[in-house]
Write an enzyme that holds these catalytic residues in place. Sequence first.
Site, PDB file in Angstrom:
ATOM      1  N   HIS A 152       0.843  -1.188   0.000  1.00 28.60           N
ATOM      2  CA  HIS A 152       0.000   0.000   0.000  1.00 28.60           C
ATOM      3  C   HIS A 152       0.880   1.241   0.000  1.00 28.60           C
ATOM      4  O   HIS A 152       2.108   1.144  -0.080  1.00 28.60           O
ATOM      5  CB  HIS A 152      -0.936   0.002   1.217  1.00 28.60           C
ATOM      6  CG  HIS A 152      -0.198  -0.023   2.527  1.00 28.60           C
ATOM      7  ND1 HIS A 152       0.153  -1.193   3.165  1.00 28.60           N
ATOM      8  CD2 HIS A 152       0.283   0.981   3.322  1.00 28.60           C
ATOM      9  CE1 HIS A 152       0.801  -0.918   4.291  1.00 28.60           C
ATOM     10  NE2 HIS A 152       0.893   0.393   4.405  1.00 28.60           N
TER      11      HIS A 152
ATOM     12  N   CYS B 214      -8.416  -8.547   6.336  1.00 28.81           N
ATOM     13  CA  CYS B 214      -8.326  -7.092   6.409  1.00 28.81           C
ATOM     14  C   CYS B 214      -9.723  -6.543   6.666  1.00 28.81           C
ATOM     15  O   CYS B 214     -10.645  -6.737   5.864  1.00 28.81           O
ATOM     16  CB  CYS B 214      -7.770  -6.509   5.113  1.00 28.81           C
ATOM     17  SG  CYS B 214      -7.464  -4.730   5.208  1.00 28.81           S
TER      18      CYS B 214
ATOM     19  N   TYR C 277      -3.526   3.621   2.096  1.00 28.19           N
ATOM     20  CA  TYR C 277      -4.558   3.225   1.141  1.00 28.19           C
ATOM     21  C   TYR C 277      -3.954   2.295   0.093  1.00 28.19           C
ATOM     22  O   TYR C 277      -2.762   2.404  -0.228  1.00 28.19           O
ATOM     23  CB  TYR C 277      -5.163   4.446   0.440  1.00 28.19           C
ATOM     24  CG  TYR C 277      -6.038   5.288   1.327  1.00 28.19           C
ATOM     25  CD1 TYR C 277      -7.382   4.986   1.522  1.00 28.19           C
ATOM     26  CD2 TYR C 277      -5.507   6.404   1.994  1.00 28.19           C
ATOM     27  CE1 TYR C 277      -8.177   5.774   2.358  1.00 28.19           C
ATOM     28  CE2 TYR C 277      -6.296   7.184   2.819  1.00 28.19           C
ATOM     29  CZ  TYR C 277      -7.631   6.867   2.996  1.00 28.19           C
ATOM     30  OH  TYR C 277      -8.416   7.633   3.821  1.00 28.19           O
ATOM     31  N   THR C 278      -4.792   1.414  -0.434  1.00 28.33           N
ATOM     32  CA  THR C 278      -4.380   0.504  -1.500  1.00 28.33           C
ATOM     33  C   THR C 278      -5.126   0.853  -2.773  1.00 28.33           C
ATOM     34  O   THR C 278      -6.364   0.849  -2.779  1.00 28.33           O
ATOM     35  CB  THR C 278      -4.680  -0.964  -1.131  1.00 28.33           C
ATOM     36  OG1 THR C 278      -4.064  -1.284   0.111  1.00 28.33           O
ATOM     37  CG2 THR C 278      -4.169  -1.910  -2.211  1.00 28.33           C
TER      38      THR C 278
END
Length: 280
Positions: free
Chosen positions: A82, A254, A99-100
Amino acid sequence: MEFLHSQRVELMVGVAIAVVAIGAGTAYYFYLSNRKPKGCLDPENFKEFKLVKRTQLSHNVAKFRFALPTPTSILGLPIGQHMSCRGKDSQGEEVIKPYTPTTLDSDVGYFELVIKMYPQGRMSHHFREMCEGDYLSVKGPKGKFKYQPGQVRAFGMLAGGTGITPMFQVTRAILENPHDETSVHLIYANVTYGDILLKEELDNMASNFPNRFTIYYVLNQPPEGWDGGVGFVFKEMIEAHCPAPASDIKILRCGPPPMNKAMAAHLDALGYTKEMQFQF
Protein backbone atom coordinates in the site's frame (compact mmCIF):
# COMPACT_ATOMS: atom_id res chain seq x y z
CA MET A 1 44.72 -14.64 -56.32
CA GLU A 2 46.03 -13.30 -53.04
CA PHE A 3 44.23 -10.04 -53.72
CA LEU A 4 40.92 -11.82 -54.34
CA HIS A 5 41.40 -13.98 -51.26
CA SER A 6 42.11 -10.88 -49.18
CA GLN A 7 38.98 -9.17 -50.48
CA ARG A 8 36.90 -12.27 -49.74
CA VAL A 9 38.21 -12.41 -46.16
CA GLU A 10 37.50 -8.71 -45.65
CA LEU A 11 33.98 -9.17 -47.02
CA MET A 12 33.29 -12.11 -44.71
CA VAL A 13 34.61 -10.19 -41.71
CA GLY A 14 32.44 -7.21 -42.67
CA VAL A 15 29.35 -9.41 -42.96
CA ALA A 16 30.12 -11.05 -39.60
CA ILE A 17 30.48 -7.65 -37.92
CA ALA A 18 27.20 -6.49 -39.48
CA VAL A 19 25.38 -9.63 -38.27
CA VAL A 20 26.76 -9.19 -34.75
CA ALA A 21 25.76 -5.51 -34.76
CA ILE A 22 22.24 -6.31 -35.96
CA GLY A 23 21.93 -9.08 -33.39
CA ALA A 24 23.14 -6.81 -30.60
CA GLY A 25 20.80 -4.05 -31.74
CA THR A 26 17.84 -6.44 -31.85
CA ALA A 27 18.68 -7.81 -28.40
CA TYR A 28 18.95 -4.27 -27.00
CA TYR A 29 15.61 -3.36 -28.59
CA PHE A 30 13.89 -6.30 -26.94
CA TYR A 31 15.62 -5.48 -23.67
CA LEU A 32 14.27 -1.95 -23.78
CA SER A 33 10.80 -2.99 -24.91
CA ASN A 34 10.50 -5.70 -22.25
CA ARG A 35 12.06 -3.74 -19.42
CA LYS A 36 9.50 -2.55 -16.90
CA PRO A 37 9.41 1.24 -16.55
CA LYS A 38 10.54 2.72 -13.26
CA GLY A 39 7.70 3.42 -10.84
CA CYS A 40 6.71 6.91 -9.73
CA LEU A 41 6.62 6.32 -5.98
CA ASP A 42 9.30 7.35 -3.50
CA PRO A 43 9.44 5.40 -0.20
CA GLU A 44 11.11 8.29 1.62
CA ASN A 45 9.48 11.42 0.25
CA PHE A 46 5.91 12.45 -0.53
CA LYS A 47 5.16 13.15 -4.19
CA GLU A 48 2.11 14.96 -5.53
CA PHE A 49 -0.32 13.55 -8.06
CA LYS A 50 -3.10 15.48 -9.76
CA LEU A 51 -6.74 14.41 -9.39
CA VAL A 52 -8.08 14.24 -12.95
CA LYS A 53 -11.39 12.49 -12.39
CA ARG A 54 -13.74 12.00 -9.44
CA THR A 55 -16.66 9.59 -9.79
CA GLN A 56 -19.27 9.44 -7.05
CA LEU A 57 -20.31 5.80 -6.55
CA SER A 58 -22.72 6.32 -3.65
CA HIS A 59 -23.55 8.96 -1.06
CA ASN A 60 -20.27 8.33 0.81
CA VAL A 61 -18.07 6.44 -1.68
CA ALA A 62 -16.14 7.89 -4.61
CA LYS A 63 -13.50 6.73 -7.07
CA PHE A 64 -10.54 9.10 -7.48
CA ARG A 65 -8.31 8.90 -10.55
CA PHE A 66 -4.87 10.52 -10.28
CA ALA A 67 -2.60 11.20 -13.26
CA LEU A 68 0.98 9.95 -13.34
CA PRO A 69 3.72 12.15 -14.89
CA THR A 70 3.33 10.69 -18.43
CA PRO A 71 0.72 8.56 -20.25
CA THR A 72 3.13 5.60 -20.11
CA SER A 73 4.22 6.00 -16.46
CA ILE A 74 3.45 3.28 -13.92
CA LEU A 75 2.86 3.73 -10.20
CA GLY A 76 5.32 0.96 -9.30
CA LEU A 77 3.46 -0.47 -6.30
CA PRO A 78 4.26 -4.16 -5.66
CA ILE A 79 1.21 -6.42 -5.43
CA GLY A 80 0.03 -6.68 -1.82
CA GLN A 81 1.54 -3.39 -0.70
CA HIS A 82 0.00 0.00 0.00
CA MET A 83 1.00 3.66 0.13
CA SER A 84 0.64 6.53 2.59
CA CYS A 85 -1.60 9.45 1.63
CA ARG A 86 -1.26 12.82 3.33
CA GLY A 87 -3.98 15.42 3.76
CA LYS A 88 -5.63 17.76 6.26
CA ASP A 89 -8.59 17.17 8.55
CA SER A 90 -11.46 19.56 9.29
CA GLN A 91 -9.25 21.41 11.79
CA GLY A 92 -6.46 21.92 9.26
CA GLU A 93 -4.22 19.41 11.00
CA GLU A 94 -2.03 17.08 8.93
CA VAL A 95 -3.17 13.47 8.73
CA ILE A 96 -1.53 10.47 7.07
CA LYS A 97 -3.36 7.22 6.30
CA PRO A 98 -2.55 4.07 4.27
CA TYR A 99 -4.56 3.22 1.14
CA THR A 100 -4.38 0.50 -1.50
CA PRO A 101 -5.11 1.44 -5.13
CA THR A 102 -7.58 -0.69 -7.09
CA THR A 103 -5.38 -0.31 -10.19
CA LEU A 104 -2.27 -2.27 -11.15
CA ASP A 105 0.86 -1.37 -13.09
CA SER A 106 -0.93 -2.68 -16.18
CA ASP A 107 -3.03 0.50 -15.86
CA VAL A 108 -0.50 2.95 -17.25
CA GLY A 109 -0.61 6.71 -16.85
CA TYR A 110 -2.82 6.81 -13.75
CA PHE A 111 -3.86 5.14 -10.51
CA GLU A 112 -7.23 4.97 -8.78
CA LEU A 113 -8.39 4.92 -5.18
CA VAL A 114 -11.91 3.89 -4.11
CA ILE A 115 -12.57 5.81 -0.89
CA LYS A 116 -15.37 5.49 1.63
CA MET A 117 -15.73 8.82 3.40
CA TYR A 118 -16.84 8.50 7.02
CA PRO A 119 -18.55 11.47 8.76
CA GLN A 120 -15.90 11.73 11.48
CA GLY A 121 -12.95 10.40 9.47
CA ARG A 122 -10.00 12.79 9.43
CA MET A 123 -8.64 11.69 6.06
CA SER A 124 -12.21 11.23 4.86
CA HIS A 125 -12.63 15.00 5.23
CA HIS A 126 -9.65 15.60 2.94
CA PHE A 127 -11.03 13.34 0.20
CA ARG A 128 -14.54 14.75 0.60
CA GLU A 129 -13.16 18.23 -0.09
CA MET A 130 -10.98 17.22 -3.05
CA CYS A 131 -11.93 18.56 -6.48
CA GLU A 132 -10.57 17.71 -9.91
CA GLY A 133 -7.33 19.63 -10.38
CA ASP A 134 -6.29 19.25 -6.73
CA TYR A 135 -3.16 17.31 -5.77
CA LEU A 136 -2.69 14.39 -3.36
CA SER A 137 0.59 13.77 -1.53
CA VAL A 138 1.62 10.11 -1.66
CA LYS A 139 4.58 8.11 -0.34
CA GLY A 140 5.41 4.42 -0.73
CA PRO A 141 5.52 1.50 -1.23
CA LYS A 142 4.67 0.34 2.28
CA GLY A 143 3.78 -3.02 3.78
CA LYS A 144 5.19 -6.43 4.70
CA PHE A 145 3.27 -8.51 2.17
CA LYS A 146 4.57 -8.82 -1.38
CA TYR A 147 2.85 -11.26 -3.69
CA GLN A 148 4.74 -13.45 -6.14
CA PRO A 149 2.95 -15.69 -8.69
CA GLY A 150 2.73 -19.28 -7.50
CA GLN A 151 3.52 -18.26 -3.92
CA VAL A 152 0.72 -20.53 -2.68
CA ARG A 153 -1.74 -22.99 -4.17
CA ALA A 154 -4.73 -21.05 -2.86
CA PHE A 155 -5.69 -17.96 -0.90
CA GLY A 156 -8.57 -17.63 1.50
CA MET A 157 -9.54 -13.99 2.05
CA LEU A 158 -11.57 -12.48 4.88
CA ALA A 159 -12.46 -8.85 4.16
CA GLY A 160 -14.69 -6.35 5.90
CA GLY A 161 -15.80 -2.98 4.51
CA THR A 162 -12.95 -1.00 2.96
CA GLY A 163 -10.63 -3.92 3.76
CA ILE A 164 -11.61 -5.23 0.34
CA THR A 165 -9.09 -3.02 -1.50
CA PRO A 166 -5.89 -5.04 -0.83
CA MET A 167 -7.84 -8.25 -1.54
CA PHE A 168 -9.09 -6.80 -4.81
CA GLN A 169 -5.57 -5.76 -5.81
CA VAL A 170 -4.10 -9.23 -5.17
CA THR A 171 -7.03 -11.06 -6.78
CA ARG A 172 -6.90 -8.90 -9.91
CA ALA A 173 -3.17 -9.48 -10.31
CA ILE A 174 -3.62 -13.25 -9.98
CA LEU A 175 -6.54 -13.54 -12.40
CA GLU A 176 -5.00 -11.26 -15.03
CA ASN A 177 -1.81 -13.36 -15.13
CA PRO A 178 -2.44 -16.31 -17.49
CA HIS A 179 0.57 -18.14 -16.01
CA ASP A 180 -0.69 -17.90 -12.41
CA GLU A 181 -2.85 -20.87 -11.38
CA THR A 182 -3.49 -19.70 -7.81
CA SER A 183 -7.13 -19.93 -6.74
CA VAL A 184 -8.82 -17.30 -4.55
CA HIS A 185 -11.72 -17.81 -2.15
CA LEU A 186 -13.09 -14.55 -0.71
CA ILE A 187 -15.54 -13.91 2.12
CA TYR A 188 -16.59 -10.26 2.09
CA ALA A 189 -18.58 -8.86 5.02
CA ASN A 190 -20.52 -5.58 5.26
CA VAL A 191 -23.36 -4.07 7.24
CA THR A 192 -25.79 -3.36 4.38
CA TYR A 193 -26.01 -4.17 0.67
CA GLY A 194 -25.18 -0.56 -0.16
CA ASP A 195 -21.90 -0.84 1.76
CA ILE A 196 -20.46 -3.44 -0.64
CA LEU A 197 -17.56 -1.84 -2.53
CA LEU A 198 -16.47 -2.90 -6.03
CA LYS A 199 -19.37 -5.36 -6.27
CA GLU A 200 -19.71 -5.13 -10.04
CA GLU A 201 -16.00 -5.71 -10.55
CA LEU A 202 -15.94 -8.62 -8.06
CA ASP A 203 -18.97 -10.27 -9.66
CA ASN A 204 -17.42 -9.92 -13.10
CA MET A 205 -14.23 -11.62 -11.93
CA ALA A 206 -16.25 -14.47 -10.38
CA SER A 207 -18.19 -14.86 -13.63
CA ASN A 208 -15.11 -14.71 -15.87
CA PHE A 209 -12.95 -17.02 -13.70
CA PRO A 210 -15.41 -19.45 -12.03
CA ASN A 211 -12.75 -22.11 -11.43
CA ARG A 212 -10.22 -19.71 -9.91
CA PHE A 213 -12.25 -17.16 -7.94
CA THR A 214 -15.23 -17.53 -5.63
CA ILE A 215 -16.87 -14.89 -3.47
CA TYR A 216 -19.31 -15.20 -0.58
CA TYR A 217 -21.01 -12.03 0.65
CA VAL A 218 -22.08 -11.62 4.27
CA LEU A 219 -24.41 -8.84 5.45
CA ASN A 220 -25.31 -7.84 8.98
CA GLN A 221 -28.51 -6.17 7.81
CA PRO A 222 -29.50 -8.00 4.60
CA PRO A 223 -32.35 -6.90 2.31
CA GLU A 224 -35.40 -9.06 1.79
CA GLY A 225 -34.68 -12.08 -0.38
CA TRP A 226 -30.93 -12.05 0.35
CA ASP A 227 -29.31 -15.44 -0.39
CA GLY A 228 -25.83 -14.76 1.01
CA GLY A 229 -24.51 -14.98 4.53
CA VAL A 230 -26.26 -13.20 7.40
CA GLY A 231 -24.78 -11.71 10.57
CA PHE A 232 -21.05 -11.92 11.30
CA VAL A 233 -18.46 -14.19 9.72
CA PHE A 234 -18.26 -17.31 11.87
CA LYS A 235 -16.11 -20.46 11.85
CA GLU A 236 -18.50 -22.56 9.81
CA MET A 237 -18.45 -19.97 7.00
CA ILE A 238 -14.65 -20.10 6.89
CA GLU A 239 -14.72 -23.91 6.81
CA ALA A 240 -17.25 -23.89 3.97
CA HIS A 241 -15.75 -21.17 1.77
CA CYS A 242 -11.99 -21.09 2.40
CA PRO A 243 -9.26 -23.65 1.68
CA ALA A 244 -8.57 -26.06 4.53
CA PRO A 245 -5.36 -25.67 6.55
CA ALA A 246 -2.32 -26.80 4.53
CA SER A 247 1.30 -25.78 4.06
CA ASP A 248 0.62 -24.39 0.56
CA ILE A 249 -2.30 -22.06 1.39
CA LYS A 250 -2.58 -18.69 3.11
CA ILE A 251 -5.52 -16.84 4.67
CA LEU A 252 -5.43 -13.05 4.29
CA ARG A 253 -7.58 -10.81 6.46
CA CYS A 254 -8.33 -7.09 6.41
CA GLY A 255 -11.17 -5.30 8.14
CA PRO A 256 -12.10 -3.28 11.22
CA PRO A 257 -10.04 -4.19 14.33
CA PRO A 258 -12.87 -6.14 16.05
CA MET A 259 -13.35 -8.25 12.92
CA ASN A 260 -9.62 -8.89 12.53
CA LYS A 261 -9.43 -10.04 16.15
CA ALA A 262 -12.44 -12.34 15.78
CA MET A 263 -11.13 -13.80 12.49
CA ALA A 264 -7.72 -14.52 14.05
CA ALA A 265 -9.44 -16.44 16.85
CA HIS A 266 -11.57 -18.42 14.37
CA LEU A 267 -8.57 -19.30 12.24
CA ASP A 268 -6.55 -20.43 15.26
CA ALA A 269 -9.44 -22.62 16.40
CA LEU A 270 -9.75 -24.16 12.93
CA GLY A 271 -6.10 -25.19 12.90
CA TYR A 272 -4.54 -22.52 10.70
CA THR A 273 -1.00 -21.88 11.90
CA LYS A 274 0.50 -18.40 12.14
CA GLU A 275 2.46 -19.10 8.95
CA MET A 276 -0.83 -19.69 7.13
CA GLN A 277 -2.24 -16.30 8.16
CA PHE A 278 -1.51 -12.69 7.23
CA GLN A 279 -3.24 -9.50 8.31
CA PHE A 280 -3.01 -6.36 6.19
